[in-house]
Write a protein that holds these residues in place. Structure first.
Motif, PDB file in Angstrom:
ATOM      1  N   VAL A   1      -6.800   5.032   6.881  1.00 25.04           N
ATOM      2  CA  VAL A   1      -6.595   5.278   5.703  1.00 25.04           C
ATOM      3  C   VAL A   1      -6.696   3.959   4.831  1.00 25.04           C
ATOM      4  CG1 VAL A   1      -5.425   7.355   6.149  1.00 25.04           C
ATOM      5  CG2 VAL A   1      -4.214   5.507   5.325  1.00 25.04           C
ATOM      6  N   GLU A   2      -6.725   4.138   3.333  1.00 22.86           N
ATOM      7  CA  GLU A   2      -6.532   2.990   2.297  1.00 22.86           C
ATOM      8  C   GLU A   2      -5.769   3.626   1.235  1.00 22.86           C
ATOM      9  OE1 GLU A   2     -10.413   1.599   1.697  1.00 22.86           O
ATOM     10  OE2 GLU A   2     -10.997   3.593   1.202  1.00 22.86           O
ATOM     11  N   ARG A   3      -4.962   2.565   0.666  1.00 17.24           N
ATOM     12  CA  ARG A   3      -4.424   2.801  -0.513  1.00 17.24           C
ATOM     13  C   ARG A   3      -5.350   2.323  -1.621  1.00 17.24           C
ATOM     14  NH1 ARG A   3       0.428   1.981   2.963  1.00 17.24           N
ATOM     15  NH2 ARG A   3       2.164   3.057   2.360  1.00 17.24           N
ATOM     16  N   VAL A   4      -5.514   3.184  -2.821  1.00 17.60           N
ATOM     17  CA  VAL A   4      -6.129   2.663  -3.783  1.00 17.60           C
ATOM     18  C   VAL A   4      -5.222   2.860  -5.147  1.00 17.60           C
ATOM     19  CG1 VAL A   4      -8.563   3.323  -5.086  1.00 17.60           C
ATOM     20  CG2 VAL A   4      -8.181   3.832  -2.541  1.00 17.60           C
ATOM     21  N   ASN A   5      -5.513   1.914  -6.059  1.00 17.77           N
ATOM     22  CA  ASN A   5      -4.647   1.937  -7.148  1.00 17.77           C
ATOM     23  C   ASN A   5      -4.929   3.070  -7.905  1.00 17.77           C
ATOM     24  OD1 ASN A   5      -3.073  -0.367  -6.697  1.00 17.77           O
ATOM     25  ND2 ASN A   5      -4.573  -1.776  -7.152  1.00 17.77           N
ATOM     26  N   VAL A   6      -4.150   3.718  -8.922  1.00 21.70           N
ATOM     27  CA  VAL A   6      -4.458   4.592  -9.702  1.00 21.70           C
ATOM     28  C   VAL A   6      -4.570   3.855 -11.052  1.00 21.70           C
ATOM     29  CG1 VAL A   6      -3.648   6.714 -10.934  1.00 21.70           C
ATOM     30  CG2 VAL A   6      -3.264   6.389  -8.529  1.00 21.70           C
ATOM     31  N   GLU A   7      -5.446   4.261 -11.803  1.00 24.12           N
ATOM     32  CA  GLU A   7      -5.782   3.806 -13.192  1.00 24.12           C
ATOM     33  C   GLU A   7      -4.658   4.262 -14.140  1.00 24.12           C
ATOM     34  OE1 GLU A   7      -9.689   2.896 -15.499  1.00 24.12           O
ATOM     35  OE2 GLU A   7     -10.351   4.076 -13.654  1.00 24.12           O
ATOM     36  N   GLY A   8      -3.967   3.663 -14.692  1.00 19.62           N
ATOM     37  CA  GLY A   8      -3.130   4.126 -15.653  1.00 19.62           C
ATOM     38  C   GLY A   8      -1.865   4.359 -15.240  1.00 19.62           C
ATOM     39  N   ASP A   9      -1.654   4.137 -14.035  1.00 23.83           N
ATOM     40  CA  ASP A   9      -0.169   4.438 -13.417  1.00 23.83           C
ATOM     41  C   ASP A   9      -0.143   3.274 -12.324  1.00 23.83           C
ATOM     42  OD1 ASP A   9       2.377   4.698 -12.667  1.00 23.83           O
ATOM     43  OD2 ASP A   9       2.116   6.892 -12.708  1.00 23.83           O
ATOM     44  N   ARG A  10       0.407   2.257 -12.778  1.00 30.92           N
ATOM     45  CA  ARG A  10       0.692   1.018 -11.782  1.00 30.92           C
ATOM     46  C   ARG A  10       1.732   1.308 -10.577  1.00 30.92           C
ATOM     47  NH1 ARG A  10       0.197  -4.699 -14.161  1.00 30.92           N
ATOM     48  NH2 ARG A  10       1.931  -4.066 -15.277  1.00 30.92           N
ATOM     49  N   ARG A  11       2.456   2.377 -10.728  1.00 27.21           N
ATOM     50  CA  ARG A  11       3.551   2.629  -9.706  1.00 27.21           C
ATOM     51  C   ARG A  11       2.974   3.482  -8.466  1.00 27.21           C
ATOM     52  NH1 ARG A  11       7.295   6.341 -13.287  1.00 27.21           N
ATOM     53  NH2 ARG A  11       5.145   7.238 -13.609  1.00 27.21           N
ATOM     54  N   ALA A  12       2.116   4.064  -9.032  1.00 28.18           N
ATOM     55  CA  ALA A  12       1.345   5.310  -7.846  1.00 28.18           C
ATOM     56  C   ALA A  12      -0.050   4.660  -7.177  1.00 28.18           C
ATOM     57  CB  ALA A  12       0.931   6.513  -8.710  1.00 28.18           C
ATOM     58  N   TYR A  13      -0.123   5.159  -6.098  1.00 27.48           N
ATOM     59  CA  TYR A  13      -1.416   4.940  -5.356  1.00 27.48           C
ATOM     60  C   TYR A  13      -2.220   6.280  -5.040  1.00 27.48           C
ATOM     61  CZ  TYR A  13       0.918   0.682  -3.883  1.00 27.48           C
ATOM     62  OH  TYR A  13       1.248  -0.601  -3.735  1.00 27.48           O
ATOM     63  N   LEU A  14      -3.315   6.245  -4.683  1.00 31.08           N
ATOM     64  CA  LEU A  14      -4.233   7.227  -3.998  1.00 31.08           C
ATOM     65  C   LEU A  14      -4.199   7.055  -2.618  1.00 31.08           C
ATOM     66  CD1 LEU A  14      -6.777   8.502  -6.723  1.00 31.08           C
ATOM     67  CD2 LEU A  14      -4.873   9.770  -5.827  1.00 31.08           C
ATOM     68  N   VAL A  15      -4.042   7.836  -1.791  1.00 33.98           N
ATOM     69  CA  VAL A  15      -4.229   7.272  -0.235  1.00 33.98           C
ATOM     70  C   VAL A  15      -5.331   8.331   0.130  1.00 33.98           C
ATOM     71  CG1 VAL A  15      -3.225   7.704   2.058  1.00 33.98           C
ATOM     72  CG2 VAL A  15      -1.856   7.322   0.168  1.00 33.98           C
ATOM     73  N   ARG A  16      -6.372   7.714   0.702  1.00 40.54           N
ATOM     74  CA  ARG A  16      -7.768   8.179   1.175  1.00 40.54           C
ATOM     75  C   ARG A  16      -8.299   7.939   2.396  1.00 40.54           C
ATOM     76  NH1 ARG A  16     -11.748   5.675  -3.362  1.00 40.54           N
ATOM     77  NH2 ARG A  16     -12.324   3.675  -1.973  1.00 40.54           N
ATOM     78  N   LEU A  17      -8.936   8.727   3.308  1.00 43.71           N
ATOM     79  CA  LEU A  17      -9.597   8.442   4.245  1.00 43.71           C
ATOM     80  C   LEU A  17     -10.575   7.083   4.292  1.00 43.71           C
ATOM     81  CD1 LEU A  17     -10.328  11.757   6.226  1.00 43.71           C
ATOM     82  CD2 LEU A  17      -8.470  10.189   6.456  1.00 43.71           C
ATOM     83  N   THR A  18     -10.641   6.282   5.121  1.00 42.41           N
ATOM     84  CA  THR A  18     -11.841   5.193   5.086  1.00 42.41           C
ATOM     85  C   THR A  18     -12.856   6.143   5.727  1.00 42.41           C
ATOM     86  OG1 THR A  18     -10.726   4.519   7.344  1.00 42.41           O
ATOM     87  CG2 THR A  18     -10.239   3.483   5.253  1.00 42.41           C
ATOM     88  N   SER A  19     -14.080   5.617   5.912  1.00 43.46           N
ATOM     89  CA  SER A  19     -15.263   6.029   6.836  1.00 43.46           C
ATOM     90  C   SER A  19     -14.813   6.072   8.192  1.00 43.46           C
ATOM     91  CB  SER A  19     -16.319   5.398   6.389  1.00 43.46           C
ATOM     92  OG  SER A  19     -16.498   4.116   6.336  1.00 43.46           O
TER      93      SER A  19
ATOM     94  N   THR B   1       5.471   7.471   3.447  1.00 42.24           N
ATOM     95  CA  THR B   1       5.120   5.950   3.611  1.00 42.24           C
ATOM     96  C   THR B   1       4.856   5.379   5.274  1.00 42.24           C
ATOM     97  OG1 THR B   1       6.719   5.536   1.619  1.00 42.24           O
ATOM     98  CG2 THR B   1       5.988   3.680   3.213  1.00 42.24           C
ATOM     99  N   GLY B   2       5.993   5.627   6.100  1.00 39.79           N
ATOM    100  CA  GLY B   2       5.785   5.287   7.521  1.00 39.79           C
ATOM    101  C   GLY B   2       4.275   5.701   7.972  1.00 39.79           C
ATOM    102  N   ILE B   3       3.960   6.936   7.795  1.00 40.76           N
ATOM    103  CA  ILE B   3       2.986   7.485   8.791  1.00 40.76           C
ATOM    104  C   ILE B   3       1.734   6.679   7.924  1.00 40.76           C
ATOM    105  CG2 ILE B   3       1.571   9.605   9.067  1.00 40.76           C
ATOM    106  CD1 ILE B   3       4.089  11.085   9.026  1.00 40.76           C
ATOM    107  N   THR B   4       1.830   6.671   6.440  1.00 44.23           N
ATOM    108  CA  THR B   4       0.350   5.883   5.956  1.00 44.23           C
ATOM    109  C   THR B   4       0.497   4.604   6.349  1.00 44.23           C
ATOM    110  OG1 THR B   4       0.851   7.449   4.022  1.00 44.23           O
ATOM    111  CG2 THR B   4      -0.479   5.545   3.604  1.00 44.23           C
ATOM    112  N   ASP B   5       1.324   3.747   6.302  1.00 43.74           N
ATOM    113  CA  ASP B   5       1.485   2.417   6.868  1.00 43.74           C
ATOM    114  C   ASP B   5       0.741   2.265   8.378  1.00 43.74           C
ATOM    115  OD1 ASP B   5       2.750   1.394   4.531  1.00 43.74           O
ATOM    116  OD2 ASP B   5       4.711   1.223   5.666  1.00 43.74           O
TER     117      ASP B   5
END
Lengths: 157, 157
Positions: free
Chosen positions: B92-110, B80-84
């Motif tokens: 990086v950015e946090r993207v919502n996961v369809e079907g599970d509102r607890r979770a994120y996908l973390v992915r690289l921005t361009s 969490t800290g490093i991602t922040d």
DNA sequence: TATTGTTATACTCTATAACTATA
DNA sequence: TATAGTTATAGAGTATAACAATA
């Protein structure tokens, strides 16, 4: 089945050196983490404290701070801190050096030596177990290959 | 001439496993320290930050925090800290996961992907250089032997 | 001036555990 | 109840730099 760990980031297209490096890291980090937690749980100590005592055990007359710093591969201020801790617990002592009033020799006390033996025996057992999947020949081979890595790295550094 | 480092504490009477372990540690710690300082100096970043981005680079759609945690071999709070940090810098950015509102996908921005490529290229060069003392056969041999270490360690852990 | 060791400081990294929200 | 992720906290580990005493 491949474990999901540091190596997960390796591509097949990566140079073989990088894949080797990720595997080396995964191995040492995993084992080191276990060592740390066992040292804490079973002996209420840490890896740097253990390491400092291990360096002293070989040299009954003691080592200077600067020498400890080199061997432990950390800067002087940190050696002072760890030595302070161990001294306050009666495990090591600072002895004046004849002819140089700036320097000390740090050496194990008999209490320190006694406590260290117990820890070292356990530690040795953990390592023997951790590397227990290798035959003696394989251990020799790894030792030799890593020696080559080390020598080369010292040359280019 | 033998360097004065972690291995200095090894006795000839020590079991071969312990001597191997001290050599493994000396190798990885030395190289890792250099990597850290180069990442800091040349890219103002740290090894865990680099490692998180490296994990993401393989997976364009992103990884869950729990998956990152497993792969980086650290606990969730740290991810969490490093991602922040990385998110606040737009890497990086946090993207919502369809079907599970607890979770994120973390992915690289361009931007993150662009910056990572530069770092990764330098990093790869450092590693290739660090392990440059080995022939391809020796690299294969080390890789295979360390694979055995890893598999055995997972079995007994 | 250079060296030995100490002090002060700051930051990264880490684990643990309690917490919120969703499942 | 269990799971995903966050928050809070504390401590380990480390480097840097300024400092005092001595060489």
């Amino acid at each position: 089945m491949a474990p999901i760990d540091l190596e997960a980031r390796a591509h097949a297209e990566h140079p073989e050196q990088l894949r080797l490096w990720l595997r080396m890291l995964a191995c040492t980090q995993t084992i080191e983490r276990d060592l740390r937690s066992r040292l804490r749980e079973q002996f209420e100590t840490t890896l740097p404290r253990f390491d400092l005592m291990a360096q002293l055990e070989r040299v009954p007359e003691g080592l200077r701070m600067s020498e400890l710093s080199k061997r432990m591969m950390v800067t002087g201020g940190n050696v002072t801190g760890i030595t302070d801790q161990l001294e306050s617990e009666g495990l090591v002592e600072r002895v004046n050096v004849e002819g140089d009033r700036r320097a000390y020799l740090v050496r194990l006390t008999s209490k320190g030596r006694r406590e260290f033996r117990g820890m070292a025996q356990a530690h040795e057992g953990w390592i023997v177990e951790a590397l227990g999947g290798l035959t003696s020949n394989e251990i020799q081979a790894l030792h030799q290959l890593l020696g080559k890595v080390k020598r080369h790295y010292l040359e280019i550094a």
